[in-house]
Design an enzyme around this catalytic site. Sequence first.
Site, PDB file in Angstrom:
ATOM      1  N   LYS A 205      27.669  14.833  20.691  1.00 46.62           N
ATOM      2  CA  LYS A 205      28.023  15.661  19.548  1.00 46.62           C
ATOM      3  C   LYS A 205      29.359  15.252  18.925  1.00 46.62           C
ATOM      4  O   LYS A 205      30.167  14.540  19.508  1.00 46.62           O
ATOM      5  CB  LYS A 205      28.033  17.139  19.946  1.00 46.62           C
ATOM      6  CG  LYS A 205      26.635  17.711  20.095  1.00 46.62           C
ATOM      7  CD  LYS A 205      26.637  19.208  20.295  1.00 46.62           C
ATOM      8  CE  LYS A 205      25.205  19.742  20.322  1.00 46.62           C
ATOM      9  NZ  LYS A 205      25.164  21.207  20.552  1.00 46.62           N
TER      10      LYS A 205
ATOM     11  N   ARG B 268      21.845  20.035  28.722  1.00 47.42           N
ATOM     12  CA  ARG B 268      20.896  19.475  27.750  1.00 47.42           C
ATOM     13  C   ARG B 268      21.476  18.171  27.217  1.00 47.42           C
ATOM     14  O   ARG B 268      22.506  18.163  26.548  1.00 47.42           O
ATOM     15  CB  ARG B 268      20.676  20.478  26.617  1.00 47.42           C
ATOM     16  CG  ARG B 268      19.664  20.038  25.578  1.00 47.42           C
ATOM     17  CD  ARG B 268      19.540  21.076  24.470  1.00 47.42           C
ATOM     18  NE  ARG B 268      18.550  20.696  23.477  1.00 47.42           N
ATOM     19  CZ  ARG B 268      18.791  19.929  22.415  1.00 47.42           C
ATOM     20  NH1 ARG B 268      20.024  19.453  22.222  1.00 47.42           N
ATOM     21  NH2 ARG B 268      17.831  19.622  21.561  1.00 47.42           N
TER      22      ARG B 268
END
Length: 283
Positions: free
Chosen positions: A228, A262
């Site tokens: 991210k 995740r």
Amino acid sequence: MTSVQSSTRLPCGNRVLDLAQTHVMGILNVTPDSFSDGGRFNHLDAALRHAQAMVEAGATLIDIGGESTRPGARAVSPGEELERVAPVVERIHRELGVIISVDTSTPEVMRESARLGAGLINDVRSLQRDGALEAAAATGLPVCLMHMLGEPGNMQDDPHYEDVTREVVDFLAERMARCAAAGIAAERIVLDPGFGFAKNLAHNLSLFKHMEALHTLGRPLLVGVSRKSMIGQALGRPVGERLYGGLALAALAMSKGARILRVHDVAETVDVVRMIAAVDAAQ
């Protein structure tokens, strides 16, 4: 490691996830426009091969998404999302021994995915779409509720918080109450702080530092920070060079009590989880 819930058993369809240990959830985006791997796995055979590789690398859950939620992503119709997701859920359920999570906010996708063998609903909108609460309740599956303000198209338009951690906790507590009213018991809920969703770098770092505050809600935590922008901004790395930052955050999340990680990079993250578990198990 931190103890985060009284029961460690999370029934996921025909399988049970033992949350006494941390699990790795592999990301399978069957979309043309996801930020990291858009278009790579939106054909059935390629999706199945990638899912199989992640299971062989140690993933105990596969998270299938048919709608990109990157900043600025376009919305897709329920029919288009279902067309992307349903064949993959059905095939993986038939051929791989793994819990299937479906990353969706769409009631029709929730219902059909559950029918085809999914074991978990992972909703970035925390069941706020019309009909989502009722659909999720009807499936009987556990649900992951994530914090996000707005929609992916506008969530990064100058997000503001007085106290980001407290506001995330308050939001998730309110969504848990809505779930309870709809017939979704607390025992069926997993919580995701929503790193990268309606949060700038300072928000993400502060929320990560104080993540233990979410344990007051009494539910297991799912953490998704793989590749991210918070890693890119902190380290000055493009998407393809964020592995080591992601592994550092995986280890930190595990130390703070996260029970599901995740990730895109399954094998590497599984090594992190197993190494920490080996140290924890030592006399």
